[in-house]
Design a protein around this motif. Structure first.
Motif, PDB file in Angstrom:
ATOM      1  N   ASN A   1       0.819  -1.218   0.000  1.00 10.03           N
ATOM      2  CA  ASN A   1       0.000   0.000   0.000  1.00 10.03           C
ATOM      3  C   ASN A   1       0.852   1.267   0.000  1.00 10.03           C
ATOM      4  O   ASN A   1       0.461   2.284  -0.580  1.00 10.03           O
ATOM      5  N   ASP A   2       2.009   1.221   0.632  1.00  6.45           N
ATOM      6  CA  ASP A   2       2.891   2.387   0.608  1.00  6.45           C
ATOM      7  C   ASP A   2       3.490   2.584  -0.785  1.00  6.45           C
ATOM      8  O   ASP A   2       3.661   3.720  -1.235  1.00  6.45           O
TER       9      ASP A   2
ATOM     10  N   VAL B   1      11.059  11.988  -4.781  1.00  5.95           N
ATOM     11  CA  VAL B   1      11.974  11.176  -3.979  1.00  5.95           C
ATOM     12  C   VAL B   1      12.572  10.093  -4.872  1.00  5.95           C
ATOM     13  O   VAL B   1      12.033   9.788  -5.939  1.00  5.95           O
ATOM     14  N   ALA B   2      13.667   9.516  -4.413  1.00  2.81           N
ATOM     15  CA  ALA B   2      14.281   8.402  -5.154  1.00  2.81           C
ATOM     16  C   ALA B   2      13.560   7.102  -4.852  1.00  2.81           C
ATOM     17  O   ALA B   2      13.462   6.224  -5.710  1.00  2.81           O
ATOM     18  N   GLY B   3      13.054   6.983  -3.623  1.00  3.16           N
ATOM     19  CA  GLY B   3      12.376   5.739  -3.283  1.00  3.16           C
ATOM     20  C   GLY B   3      11.975   5.659  -1.830  1.00  3.16           C
ATOM     21  O   GLY B   3      12.018   6.645  -1.088  1.00  3.16           O
ATOM     22  N   LEU B   4      11.590   4.441  -1.449  1.00  4.15           N
ATOM     23  CA  LEU B   4      11.147   4.140  -0.091  1.00  4.15           C
ATOM     24  C   LEU B   4      12.005   3.029   0.484  1.00  4.15           C
ATOM     25  O   LEU B   4      12.493   2.167  -0.246  1.00  4.15           O
TER      26      LEU B   4
ATOM     27  N   PRO C   1       7.112  -2.124  15.857  1.00  2.00           N
ATOM     28  CA  PRO C   1       6.826  -0.855  15.188  1.00  2.00           C
ATOM     29  C   PRO C   1       7.905  -0.592  14.135  1.00  2.00           C
ATOM     30  O   PRO C   1       9.054  -0.970  14.321  1.00  2.00           O
ATOM     31  N   PHE C   2       7.518   0.032  13.026  1.00  2.00           N
ATOM     32  CA  PHE C   2       8.508   0.374  12.010  1.00  2.00           C
ATOM     33  C   PHE C   2       8.023   1.575  11.221  1.00  2.00           C
ATOM     34  O   PHE C   2       6.851   1.926  11.249  1.00  2.00           O
ATOM     35  N   SER C   3       8.950   2.200  10.533  1.00  2.00           N
ATOM     36  CA  SER C   3       8.636   3.336   9.680  1.00  2.00           C
ATOM     37  C   SER C   3       9.051   3.036   8.256  1.00  2.00           C
ATOM     38  O   SER C   3      10.065   2.377   8.022  1.00  2.00           O
ATOM     39  N   VAL C   4       8.252   3.517   7.323  1.00  2.00           N
ATOM     40  CA  VAL C   4       8.622   3.508   5.915  1.00  2.00           C
ATOM     41  C   VAL C   4       9.243   4.878   5.663  1.00  2.00           C
ATOM     42  O   VAL C   4       8.621   5.903   5.930  1.00  2.00           O
ATOM     43  N   LEU C   5      10.480   4.881   5.180  1.00  2.00           N
ATOM     44  CA  LEU C   5      11.213   6.126   4.989  1.00  2.00           C
ATOM     45  C   LEU C   5      11.331   6.459   3.513  1.00  2.00           C
ATOM     46  O   LEU C   5      11.604   5.585   2.694  1.00  2.00           O
ATOM     47  N   ALA C   6      11.120   7.723   3.180  1.00  2.00           N
ATOM     48  CA  ALA C   6      11.337   8.214   1.816  1.00  2.00           C
ATOM     49  C   ALA C   6      12.718   8.846   1.784  1.00  2.00           C
ATOM     50  O   ALA C   6      13.128   9.502   2.745  1.00  2.00           O
ATOM     51  N   PHE C   7      13.449   8.630   0.687  1.00  2.00           N
ATOM     52  CA  PHE C   7      14.775   9.233   0.573  1.00  2.00           C
ATOM     53  C   PHE C   7      14.934   9.829  -0.823  1.00  2.00           C
ATOM     54  O   PHE C   7      14.314   9.381  -1.777  1.00  2.00           O
ATOM     55  N   ASP C   8      15.746  10.878  -0.882  1.00  2.00           N
ATOM     56  CA  ASP C   8      16.002  11.495  -2.179  1.00  2.00           C
ATOM     57  C   ASP C   8      17.460  11.279  -2.578  1.00  2.00           C
ATOM     58  O   ASP C   8      18.226  10.647  -1.849  1.00  2.00           O
TER      59      ASP C   8
ATOM     60  N   PHE D   1       7.666   8.447   5.590  1.00  2.00           N
ATOM     61  CA  PHE D   1       6.577   8.366   4.607  1.00  2.00           C
ATOM     62  C   PHE D   1       5.329   7.773   5.257  1.00  2.00           C
ATOM     63  O   PHE D   1       4.219   8.162   4.972  1.00  2.00           O
ATOM     64  N   ASN D   2       5.528   6.807   6.149  1.00  2.00           N
ATOM     65  CA  ASN D   2       4.423   6.177   6.866  1.00  2.00           C
ATOM     66  C   ASN D   2       4.968   5.534   8.119  1.00  2.00           C
ATOM     67  O   ASN D   2       6.131   5.126   8.151  1.00  2.00           O
ATOM     68  N   GLU D   3       4.139   5.420   9.152  1.00  2.89           N
ATOM     69  CA  GLU D   3       4.543   4.791  10.393  1.00  2.89           C
ATOM     70  C   GLU D   3       3.579   3.670  10.736  1.00  2.89           C
ATOM     71  O   GLU D   3       2.360   3.819  10.551  1.00  2.89           O
TER      72      GLU D   3
END
Length: 193
Positions: A137-138, A149-152, A172-179, A187-189
């Motif tokens: 979904n992310d 962004v370059a990606g997740l 618990p985890f985070s989805v991180l966006a990076f450039d 990006f999402n938690e």
């Protein structure tokens, strides 16, 4: 098995076993250092609207407006959890091109995956780099919103992420966006359940 056969087997396979153990130890150390690097990072992205919090939706399908869901996934032949993540994407409507490679680090370098965001597999989806156990979904949201962004990435391999399921346990985890400039934003938690 005779004693001589056992000794012959042991001499033949011990180096392979030691290499596998050493490689896994190096991966764990690198991933740990990567997470510590993320936690210590003060970099921020200008695209602050990326943050959202999601509870338990990583298995529900999100419709996507006429965007082809094609993913090319690169992973080590020794990785067991990558297949679980690929199955998760397939269940969410992605068409997968699967590449098993013994040199996954070269793939990560080719697509400029930051060391502190690396995980066990790298995928390319519509030009975006998807690193690790990112929920489908992310990825769909990324394809809809098309942020600059370059990606997740989901660094390391948190328990409870797609492909890393272990019963009812969900870290618990985070989805991180990076450039491409090294900036990182949430990006999402996914809080623990």
């Amino acid at each position: 098995m005779s004693y001589k056969q056992f000794i012959h087997w042991w001499q033949k396979y011990l180096p392979l076993i030691l290499i596998r153990v050493a490689v896994r130890a190096v991966v764990i150390i690198c991933l740990t250092i990567g997470v510590l690097g993320i936690l210590g990072s003060t970099a921020s992205m200008s695209n602050a609207q990326l943050v959202s919090t999601t509870r338990g939706v990583q298995d529900k399908q999100t419709p996507l407006k006429s965007t082809a869901l094609n993913a090319t996934v690169y992973h080590s032949p020794d990785c067991n959890c990558c297949g679980g993540w690929i199955d998760h994407l397939k269940a969410q409507g992605f068409q997968i091109t699967d590449f098993s490679t013994p040199d996954i680090e070269t793939v990560k370098q080719k697509y400029n995956v930051p060391d502190n965001l690396s995980s066990c597999h790298t995928a390319i989806v519509n030009g975006y780099v998807i690193e690790g156990h990112v929920p489908a979904n992310d990825i769909k949201r990324l394809l809809q919103e098309k942020p600059n962004v370059a990606g997740l990435s989901v660094p390391q391999m948190p328990v409870g992420t797609p492909g890393m399921e272990m019963g009812d346990r969900k870290d618990p985890f985070s989805v991180l966006a990076f450039d491409r400039k090294g900036s990182v934003a949430v990006f999402n938690e996914y809080p623990s359940s």
